[in-house]
Design a protein around this motif. Sequence first.
Motif: not given
Length: 535
Positions: A191-217
Motif C-alpha cells: 500500500f505505501p509503495g503504490v501510494l508513493a508511485g501515484v504521488v510521483v506520477l502526479g508530479y510528472f503530470y503537473y510538470r507536463q502541462r506546458h507540453v499539453r498546451h502546445e499540443l492543443r495548439a
Amino acid sequence: MNRFLKGAMILTIAGIIVKVIGAFSKVFIARILGGEGIGLYQMAYPIYQMIVSIAVSGIPVAISIMIAEKLANEDMRGIDKTFKVSLMLLTTVGAIFGIGMFVLADYLVEWGIITDPRALLGIKALAPAIFVVTLLSCFRGYFQGFQYMVPTGTSQVFEQTFRVVTMVGLAYLLIDRGLHWAAAGATFATFPGVLAGVVVLGYFYYRQRHVRHELRATQNSESIEESTSTVVKRLIALAIPVSMANIVMPIVMLIDMAIVPRRLMDIGYYMNEATTQFGYLTGMATSLVGLPIILTTSLAASLVPAVSESAALHKLDDINHRSKMAMKIANLFTIPACVGLSVLATPVSQMIYNTPHAGPAIAVMSLSIVLLGAQQITAAILQGLGRTVIPMVTIFIGLLVKVFLDYELTAIPELGINGAAWATNIFFGLAAILNFIFVKRYIGSIVPKVELIKIILSAMAMGGMASVMYSFLLTLVGNALAVGFTIVGAIVTYGATLWLTRAITRGDLYNMPIIGKRLLAKKKQEEVELYDEEY
C-alpha cells in the motif's frame, strides 16, 4: 527506432534498480520469515496480483494504444478525453475490487482455495492497495502512450523503495506476534509503495502541462471528439483481452498455490514441508527468473505504443524492423541468462537465500526466462497491432495444459516441486509458439535463424566456461566470491563470442540509444577526416 529503444532502456534501468532493491528485501525477508513464512506470503500475494491483473493490468496497455494512435493523428482533445474517462472508470473499479477482496478473503479459506488459514490476515492487508494501484496504472498508461517512459520508471523505483522499507520493517517488528502476523505486515507494505508511485506520477503530470498546451495548439481540425461511452467501449474492448493475456505470472502462481501444495501432500509431505517447497518455487526460483525478464517486460511496454503508432500510419516496414530488433535484444539477454542461471542454480541459491535446496527448482525454471521473454515480445507486437484477443487465447490454451501438468507432474515422487516448474516451462513455451505463428502471419518472421544459432552457441560457450570456472574457484575463495567472479567471467566470455560469431554488428550498436548516437557521430567524424586527407 531510437525513441522506442530509449524508452525500453529507461524502463530496463528502472526495472534493474527495482529488482536490486527487491533482491535485498528477499534476502532479509527470507531470513526473517524462512521458507514457511515466505510460503504464507506467497499464498496471499498472488490473490492480490490476480485481482489487480483482472481489474487493471490491461488498462496501461489499452490507454497507451489509444493515446499513441491519437498522438499520431494529432488529436490532443482525444488524448485528454481518453485519460479523464480512464481515470474515472478506474477509480470506480478500484473501490469495488478493494472492498470485494477484503470481504471475500474469509471464503477463500472456507472454500479451501487457501490451504493454510494463516494466510488470511495477509490477504486482507492487501485490500487497500488495490484502490491506489488502479490510479497508478492509469497514469502509467498515459505516459507510455507518449512513449515517455521516465515517469513510469521513476515511479517504479519510488514504489519499490517505499514497499521494501515498509515490508522489512513490519516483518521484523511483527515476527514476535507470530509468523502469520509478520507475513501479513510484509504484504501490507504494498500500500505505501503504490501510494508513493501515484504521488510521483502526479508530479510528472503537473510538470507536463506546458507540453499539453502546445499540443492543443496543433490540434488536428479534422478530428472528431468521441463520446464518453465510445471511449469506455474502446478502452474495455482493448483492456479485457490485454488483462487476460497479461496475468500470466499471477495465474501461474494461483494455479500453483491451489494444486502444488496439495499434490505434494498426496505423495507424503507434511503441510509445513509442502509450504516450504512451495516457497522454494514461487518465492525463490520465480524471483530469480524474474530478474532477466526486466528487459523483455520493458521492451514489451515500449514496443506496444511504437507498433500502435506505426500501425496508425500504415508503416508495416517500421513495425517489422522494430519487432525484429526487440526480439533480437530479448534473445541476446534471455538465452545467456537461462544458461547461466541453470549452471549456477544451486550456488546462487546458497549465496542469495542461504539454502541450496531451491537450486533444483531454480535450474528447471531457468528455461522460463527464454520462453516467457518470447511470449512477452510476441504478445506486445500483437497488442500493438490491435490483435489483443490473440495473446489472451494463447495464454488460456497454455493454462489448460499447465493445470493438467501441475496435477500430474507434481505428484511424481522423482519430480515433486520440479514437476510444477516443468509445467510452467511448457505453459510459457506453448503460448510463445502460438503467438509466433500469428505474428508471422501479420508482419512476417521476426527471428532470423542464423542469428539465433549464433546467440545460442555463444551462450553455450559461456555456460561451459562458467561451469569450469566455478568448480576451480570454489575451493579457493568460497561460494559467494566464486559465483561473483564466475558471473564476471561469463559476461566477458559471452561478449567475446558474440563479437567473434558476428551475432552483434556495428549496425546493431548504432541503433542503441545514447551509445549509438555517439558511435554514429564518431563514424561521421572519421569519414570527414578521411575525405579531407584524400582531397
